[in-house]
Design a protein around this motif. Sequence first.
Motif, mmCIF file in Angstrom:
data_model
loop_
_atom_site.group_PDB
_atom_site.id
_atom_site.type_symbol
_atom_site.label_atom_id
_atom_site.label_comp_id
_atom_site.label_asym_id
_atom_site.label_seq_id
_atom_site.Cartn_x
_atom_site.Cartn_y
_atom_site.Cartn_z
ATOM 1 N N PRO A 266 0.855 -1.197 0.000
ATOM 2 C CA PRO A 266 0.000 0.000 0.000
ATOM 3 C C PRO A 266 0.891 1.247 0.000
ATOM 4 N N ALA A 267 0.499 2.256 -0.711
ATOM 5 C CA ALA A 267 1.310 3.480 -0.756
ATOM 6 C C ALA A 267 0.396 4.661 -1.020
ATOM 7 N N ARG A 268 0.862 5.819 -0.579
ATOM 8 C CA ARG A 268 0.092 7.047 -0.806
ATOM 9 C C ARG A 268 0.905 7.918 -1.782
ATOM 10 N N VAL A 269 0.255 8.283 -2.874
ATOM 11 C CA VAL A 269 0.941 9.023 -3.950
ATOM 12 C C VAL A 269 0.272 10.379 -4.133
ATOM 13 N N LEU A 270 1.077 11.402 -4.326
ATOM 14 C CA LEU A 270 0.548 12.727 -4.692
ATOM 15 C C LEU A 270 1.009 13.056 -6.107
ATOM 16 N N ASP A 271 0.071 13.434 -6.970
ATOM 17 C CA ASP A 271 0.413 13.872 -8.327
ATOM 18 C C ASP A 271 0.208 15.382 -8.413
ATOM 19 N N PRO B 35 -3.918 -1.219 -7.592
ATOM 20 C CA PRO B 35 -5.084 -1.016 -6.708
ATOM 21 C C PRO B 35 -4.745 -0.793 -5.242
ATOM 22 N N ASN B 36 -3.478 -0.993 -4.859
ATOM 23 C CA ASN B 36 -3.145 -0.746 -3.449
ATOM 24 C C ASN B 36 -2.682 0.682 -3.179
ATOM 25 N N VAL B 37 -2.637 1.508 -4.215
ATOM 26 C CA VAL B 37 -2.211 2.881 -3.943
ATOM 27 C C VAL B 37 -3.419 3.799 -3.779
ATOM 28 N N GLN B 38 -3.219 4.759 -2.898
ATOM 29 C CA GLN B 38 -4.218 5.820 -2.723
ATOM 30 C C GLN B 38 -3.593 7.043 -3.389
ATOM 31 N N VAL B 39 -4.337 7.709 -4.257
ATOM 32 C CA VAL B 39 -3.734 8.791 -5.037
ATOM 33 C C VAL B 39 -4.433 10.119 -4.748
ATOM 34 N N PHE B 40 -3.642 11.136 -4.473
ATOM 35 C CA PHE B 40 -4.150 12.502 -4.382
ATOM 36 C C PHE B 40 -3.633 13.258 -5.602
ATOM 37 N N GLY B 41 -4.484 14.118 -6.181
ATOM 38 C CA GLY B 41 -4.034 14.950 -7.296
ATOM 39 C C GLY B 41 -4.261 16.389 -6.914
ATOM 40 N N VAL B 42 -3.284 17.245 -7.212
ATOM 41 C CA VAL B 42 -3.474 18.673 -6.920
ATOM 42 C C VAL B 42 -3.210 19.464 -8.201
ATOM 43 N N ASP B 43 -4.081 20.429 -8.465
ATOM 44 C CA ASP B 43 -3.898 21.271 -9.656
ATOM 45 C C ASP B 43 -4.371 22.686 -9.363
#
Length: 237
Positions: free
Chosen positions: A48-53, A70-78
């Motif tokens: 599991p990992a937390r990613v920020l794009d 499917p084990n990653v949680q992704v945040f996107g900022v724009d």
Amino acid sequence: MSYDKGQATEEFIRWSESYDRCILQWLIFGPSHRALIRRIRKMVGDRPARVLDVGCGTGLFACRLRSEMPNVQVFGVDLVAEMLEKGRDRWHRHRGQVFPVQGDSERLPFASGVFDVVTCSNSFHHYPRQERAVQEMARVLRPGGRLMIVDGYRDRPWGWFIFDVCVAAVEGDIHHASARRFRELMQAAGLGSIAQYRHRGPAPFLLNEGVASPGSTVVPAPHFTSSVVREPAAVVR
Ligand SMILES: C[S@@+](CC[C@H](N)C(=O)[O-])C[C@H]1O[C@@H](n2cnc3c(N)ncnc32)[C@H](O)[C@@H]1O
């Protein structure tokens, strides 16, 4: 006059309508997303990992990443709400797993030391204060976390022509950093184990990686004081 965030906002409000269908998806965005996913898969595996794009646009990369890992949680900022809004259906399909947030790369709306991986693809040349943006990306990484920035590779004649001549003629006074400049920026932000991967093709790009020192202390953010990842205060509901 140098490119500023007002120009970036105007450019992407205009571009948001056709962004997902433009030829650059085929030429550079798609290939660079695939290269990033290969690197993240190699680093993270099935954990599991937390990613920020950062500069996530309409969420193409963030949602592709989540579909493939499917084990990653992704945040996107724009910066530009219209870009986030254009990806509304995509964000909805990944609700609860991928979180779009409006914000600026130079003042990331997240607590320090909370992401395993921070990515930034095809957005960095729009940042007026690139040094500050790299510092922010490094700040939100946990110790041992990895920053991955992809942008057009302009150090060779063909890349120079594409990015510094053609792209600059369309976008204005943007700035594609050289490979050397990327190394300097990452070092200045305290990142180590810097690696750079060059991808050839009609629109060559460079993937720059750096690792937050495993022994580093988490630097607080003067503009963001919560101790947790910001709850997804998404603009798209
Ligand atoms: C060419 S698009 C790339 C989108 C996406 N990363 C991709 O690879 O398809 C650049 C994005 O950077 C965003 N952007 C520009 N300046 C920004 C800033 N200061 N902070 C956050 N995002 C920014 C734009 O709104 C746009 O969505």
